[in-house]
Design a protein around this motif. Structure first.
Motif, PDB file in Angstrom:
ATOM      1  N   THR A 174       4.587   6.451  -9.386  1.00 50.98           N
ATOM      2  CA  THR A 174       3.605   5.373  -9.583  1.00 50.98           C
ATOM      3  C   THR A 174       2.940   5.461 -10.957  1.00 50.98           C
ATOM      4  OG1 THR A 174       1.965   6.763  -8.472  1.00 50.98           O
ATOM      5  CG2 THR A 174       3.037   5.083  -7.129  1.00 50.98           C
TER       6      THR A 174
ATOM      7  N   PHE B 256      -0.363   4.869  -1.749  1.00 53.80           N
ATOM      8  CA  PHE B 256      -0.741   5.995  -2.615  1.00 53.80           C
ATOM      9  C   PHE B 256      -1.392   5.468  -3.901  1.00 53.80           C
ATOM     10  CE2 PHE B 256       0.217   9.006  -6.025  1.00 53.80           C
ATOM     11  CZ  PHE B 256      -0.145  10.222  -5.464  1.00 53.80           C
TER      12      PHE B 256
ATOM     13  N   SER C  31       5.564  10.730   5.494  1.00 47.62           N
ATOM     14  CA  SER C  31       4.865  10.714   4.200  1.00 47.62           C
ATOM     15  C   SER C  31       3.412  10.266   4.373  1.00 47.62           C
ATOM     16  CB  SER C  31       5.582   9.774   3.222  1.00 47.62           C
ATOM     17  OG  SER C  31       6.932  10.134   3.104  1.00 47.62           O
TER      18      SER C  31
ATOM     19  N   HIS D   2       4.755   3.872   1.645  1.00 47.62           N
ATOM     20  CA  HIS D   2       4.051   5.047   1.117  1.00 47.62           C
ATOM     21  C   HIS D   2       3.552   4.912  -0.322  1.00 47.62           C
ATOM     22  CE1 HIS D   2       2.863   9.013  -0.074  1.00 47.62           C
ATOM     23  NE2 HIS D   2       3.808   9.030  -0.997  1.00 47.62           N
ATOM     24  N   LEU D   3       4.459   4.565  -1.258  1.00 50.31           N
ATOM     25  CA  LEU D   3       4.060   4.602  -2.673  1.00 50.31           C
ATOM     26  C   LEU D   3       2.924   3.632  -2.993  1.00 50.31           C
ATOM     27  CD1 LEU D   3       7.521   5.020  -4.483  1.00 50.31           C
ATOM     28  CD2 LEU D   3       5.757   6.760  -4.096  1.00 50.31           C
TER      29      LEU D   3
ATOM     30  N   SER E 187       5.071  11.320  -5.783  1.00 50.42           N
ATOM     31  CA  SER E 187       4.390  10.019  -5.714  1.00 50.42           C
ATOM     32  C   SER E 187       3.660   9.714  -7.017  1.00 50.42           C
ATOM     33  CB  SER E 187       3.403  10.001  -4.547  1.00 50.42           C
ATOM     34  OG  SER E 187       4.027  10.446  -3.376  1.00 50.42           O
TER      35      SER E 187
END
Ligand SMILES: NC(=O)c1ccc[n+]([C@@H]2O[C@H](COP(=O)([O-])OP(=O)(O)OC[C@H]3O[C@@H](n4cnc5c(N)ncnc54)[C@H](OP(=O)(O)O)[C@@H]3O)[C@@H](O)[C@H]2O)c1
Length: 331
Positions: A326, A161, A214, A157-158, A322
């Motif tokens: 990040t 993103f 997510s 996910h991250l 998120s």
């Protein structure tokens, strides 16, 4: 006696007919549910650029191959240089399209994501379709991302993103463009918000499902955030395909049980690799879905994700988490 025998025979006959009907109905329903749809669109992609992450193998490779067949410049974003180069060479050989190239991207490291984005922004003049396909379901033990999250959450996910954020200017410049996030029906296993809030709650069996939840929340919120900027976003379930992700290794007992289950019970129900790439192709190419930005697809059609996956508050909460994880201030 004859009366009882007659009764027994009647009942047995009815039971057999009833059982046969139930079995037929079950087989028919299963076949209907498990028959993959194939995307029949004939769109060509000459002059367009597509990035597919995790495309050296599995569903990603099959998708990249199809994009290359349609004439696109395809960037295979993979973490292993020799596997990535080999896959790109294979696609060039199979399609005759010399615009299939490998670039290094390791979703486990945000630094690698930033370097990959820099290379793309420097080398590419456009980006029409960005497919976040790379994913893991293996247990990474105590490994963490830079921001202290489970590594699986970072990879699944991250990093997508962050990468979307970094490539957004190029996507906007190439509008209309699309971002696809390959999720999974496994997201339905998560039914409580606590997994998004507590870092301690990352049990390995729900960690993958949470990542895939997510993915859906991210695509939905991204669609809202970039509305009117020429970029649309979609999430999708590709179907159950017999790839390495279905057979995660783990040292823990329940991990071993899951492995046994996936190898022996799930395998016969899997669809082919080619079939597994169809919903990705559909979301990337189908003209009629532009008004469904943010939605979730399965088997080449609109599908209904879990209730939690449709919760805008949760999506916005995940968005904030998120951004922090990040280091993004403004998307
Ligand atoms: N197969 C299914 O039944 C199924 C069902 C629902 C959803 N999905 C989703 O479909 C997507 C593709 O999975 P698949 O089934 O094709 O599995 P796969 O064959 O295991 O492919 C996964 C790909 O992701 C790459 N990857 C893993 N970690 C990475 C990292 N840190 N950085 C960059 N790339 C990385 C892998 O590279 P390496 O080869 O170097 O490991 C591989 O290319 C995943 O997002 C998965 O969650 C699959």
């Amino acid at each position: 006696m004859a009366f009882y025998w007659q009764l027994y025979e009647d009942v047995t006959w009815k039971v057999y007919v009833g059982l046969a009907a139930v079995v037929c109905l079950a087989v028919y329903s299963f076949r209907r549910w498990n028959t993959p749809a194939f995307y029949r669109g004939t769109a060509t992609l000459n002059g367009k650029t597509v990035i597919v992450t995790g495309s050296n193998t599995g569903i990603g490779f099959e998708s990249a191959l199809n994009f290359a067949r349609r004439g696109a410049r395809v960037i295979l974003a993979c973490r292993n240089p020799s596997k990535g180069e080999e896959a790109a060479a294979k696609i060039r050989e199979l399609t005759g399209n010399d615009q299939a190239v490998f670039r290094l991207l390791d979703n486990a490291k945000q630094e690698s994501v930033r370097q990959f984005a820099e290379v793309i922004l420097r080398e590419e003049s456009r980006l029409d379709i960005l497919v976040h396909n790379a994913g893991v379901s293996r247990c990474h033990g105590d490994e963490k991302t830079e921001s202290g999250y489970d590594l699986q959450f970072g990879i699944n996910h991250l990093s997508p993103f962050l990468l979307t954020h970094l490539l957004l200017p190029l996507l906007e410049k190439s509008a209309p463009s699309r971002v696809l996030v390959v999720s999974s029906i496994a997201h339905k296993m998560v039914n409580t918000l606590c997994y998004l809030q507590s870092k301690q709650a990352w049990e390995e069996t729900v960690a993958y499902a949470t990542c895939k939840l997510s993915n859906i929340l991210f695509a939905a919120e991204l669609a809202r955030q970039v509305e009117g900027r020429g970029v649309t976003a979609y999430s999708l379930h590709p179907g159950m395909v017999d790839t390495s992700i279905l057979h995660p290794r783990s040292s823990r007992l329940h991990g071993e049980l899951l492995l046994f289950f996936s190898r022996n019970i799930l395998r016969p129900f899997c669809i082919s690799l080619e079939a597994g790439a169809q919903t990705t192709l559909y979301c990337a190419l189908e003209e009629s879905i532009t008004s469904y930005s943010g939605r979730y697809f399965a088997n080449c059609k609109l599908a209904k994700p879990s209730k939690l996956a449709q919760d805008e508050k949760v999506a916005s909460q995940l968005w904030d988490i998120s951004c922090k994880a990040t280091g993004i201030e403004n998307y």
